[in-house]
Design an enzyme around this catalytic site. Structure first.
Site, PDB file in Angstrom:
ATOM      1  N   CYS A  76       0.866  -1.182   0.000  1.00 47.76           N
ATOM      2  CA  CYS A  76       0.000   0.000   0.000  1.00 47.76           C
ATOM      3  C   CYS A  76       0.899   1.226   0.000  1.00 47.76           C
ATOM      4  O   CYS A  76       1.553   1.515   1.001  1.00 47.76           O
ATOM      5  CB  CYS A  76      -0.926   0.004   1.213  1.00 47.76           C
ATOM      6  SG  CYS A  76      -1.940   1.493   1.334  1.00 47.76           S
ATOM      7  N   HIS A 162      -2.667  -5.704  -9.717  1.00 52.89           N
ATOM      8  CA  HIS A 162      -3.422  -4.572 -10.245  1.00 52.89           C
ATOM      9  C   HIS A 162      -3.851  -4.820 -11.681  1.00 52.89           C
ATOM     10  O   HIS A 162      -3.083  -5.360 -12.488  1.00 52.89           O
ATOM     11  CB  HIS A 162      -2.578  -3.291 -10.223  1.00 52.89           C
ATOM     12  CG  HIS A 162      -2.391  -2.722  -8.863  1.00 52.89           C
ATOM     13  ND1 HIS A 162      -3.246  -1.786  -8.325  1.00 52.89           N
ATOM     14  CD2 HIS A 162      -1.462  -2.979  -7.914  1.00 52.89           C
ATOM     15  CE1 HIS A 162      -2.833  -1.483  -7.086  1.00 52.89           C
ATOM     16  NE2 HIS A 162      -1.759  -2.189  -6.828  1.00 52.89           N
ATOM     17  N   GLU A 211     -10.318  -0.683  -4.793  1.00 49.82           N
ATOM     18  CA  GLU A 211      -9.317  -1.491  -4.098  1.00 49.82           C
ATOM     19  C   GLU A 211      -9.887  -2.820  -3.625  1.00 49.82           C
ATOM     20  O   GLU A 211     -11.006  -2.885  -3.112  1.00 49.82           O
ATOM     21  CB  GLU A 211      -8.740  -0.721  -2.895  1.00 49.82           C
ATOM     22  CG  GLU A 211      -7.856   0.441  -3.298  1.00 49.82           C
ATOM     23  CD  GLU A 211      -6.958   0.891  -2.158  1.00 49.82           C
ATOM     24  OE1 GLU A 211      -6.381   0.023  -1.465  1.00 49.82           O
ATOM     25  OE2 GLU A 211      -6.847   2.109  -1.954  1.00 49.82           O
ATOM     26  N   CYS A 220      -4.867   5.781  -4.107  1.00 52.66           N
ATOM     27  CA  CYS A 220      -4.233   4.461  -3.996  1.00 52.66           C
ATOM     28  C   CYS A 220      -2.829   4.578  -4.559  1.00 52.66           C
ATOM     29  O   CYS A 220      -2.654   4.732  -5.775  1.00 52.66           O
ATOM     30  CB  CYS A 220      -5.037   3.408  -4.744  1.00 52.66           C
ATOM     31  SG  CYS A 220      -4.283   1.757  -4.710  1.00 52.66           S
ATOM     32  N   GLY A 223      -1.834   1.665  -6.733  1.00 50.26           N
ATOM     33  CA  GLY A 223      -2.625   1.771  -7.952  1.00 50.26           C
ATOM     34  C   GLY A 223      -2.053   2.809  -8.911  1.00 50.26           C
ATOM     35  O   GLY A 223      -2.047   2.609 -10.133  1.00 50.26           O
TER      36      GLY A 223
END
Length: 278
Positions: A76, A162, A211, A220, A223
């Site tokens: 994260c 992802h 998410e 994110c 992301g």
């Protein structure tokens, strides 16, 4: 059990951060869901846990991330920035370069003079087995059947899986309609984070992210790094990119070379300190 915590956020992506070094912490799945509950608990997108490293020669801390549904995840980026700010504010280290262990591998956090945090997010992994993605061969783009419609997306691991979908406009993107379907698509055996990216030009992208285990968040970090990796690999953006998310803007850089890491820079903010009886 009385648990001390700090509420933090990175561009609105919010966290409950817990010191697991100076207090005994027992976090099972029901407890994690309770902490994340915005009505009956504290409320957050993820819970971050600071622990001693498994190998002190390689890292200063172990950095663990739990989603609002209680599942533990690998990476994260926004949380990493908050983690770096937390361990310095709490006096756990004075270092400005902070190597940490994560479930997705070792990453390094750099606290700049202006207190923004630059994160070495590691190198992108495009091989399907590394994402993981069920696909016959590695490709720049894959096509999934989603309720009878063909969806084209890029896929990458930034320590966590992802999918990145190019759209014309993020405001009208079907984030809540197809995000949860792709998150749990059979092609992604460990589920997947789903990004919806709209290019402004070669240096700017608008992004929304659904998410895994959380839903859409205001920002994110991993992301944004994934969008950078997928778009740079296709030659659609340059080495430096600004990603504008609902909560604000992150700055990314990646040379496109296979062994090079993606770098992510952005703010981390402490909201308040508190305790909760569990």
């Amino acid at each position: 059990m009385r648990l001390e915590f700090t509420k933090m956020h990175g561009l609105g992506n919010d966290f409950v951060v817990i010191d697991g070094i100076r207090q005994n912490v027992r976090l099972d799945e029901p407890t994690l869901r309770h902490l994340a509950d915005r009505h009956f608990g504290i409320g957050c997108d993820q819970i971050l846990l600071v622990e001693p490293p498994g190998d002190p020669a390689q890292a200063l801390f172990r950095y663990r991330i739990f989603n609002a549904d209680g599942s533990e995840v690998e990476q994260c980026g926004n949380g990493a920035r908050c983690f770096a700010r937390f361990v310095r504010e709490q006096g756990l280290t004075e270092a400005r370069e902070i190597p940490v262990e994560t479930l997705g591998g070792r990453i390094v956090l750099h606290v700049e003079d202006d207190e923004q945090v630059r994160v070495d997010m590691g190198r992108p992994e495009f091989a399907p087995a590394r994402i993981p993605l069920l696909a016959e061969a590695e490709a720049d783009a894959y096509t999934l059947d989603v309720q009878g419609h063909s969806i084209t997306l890029g896929a990458v691991s930034m320590g966590n899986p992802h999918a990145v979908i190019l759209v014309d406009d993020v405001a009208s993107a079907p984030v809540h309609e197809i995000g949860p379907i792709i998150e749990r698509h059979a092609s992604f055996p460990r589920r997947v984070n789903v990004g919806f990216a709209a290019l402004r030009d070669r240096g700017h992208v608008d992004l929304r992210v659904f998410e895994r285990g959380v839903g859409e968040t205001l920002a994110c970090g991993s992301g944004a790094a994934a969008a950078m990796a997928v778009l740079r690999r296709r030659g659609l953006v340059d080495d430096n990119l600004e990603a504008t998310l609902p909560g604000g803007t992150l700055v990314l850089s990646w040379t496109g070379q296979a062994e090079a890491p993606v770098w992510l820079t952005g703010p981390a903010t402490t909201v308040f300190n508190g305790w909760i009886d569990l």
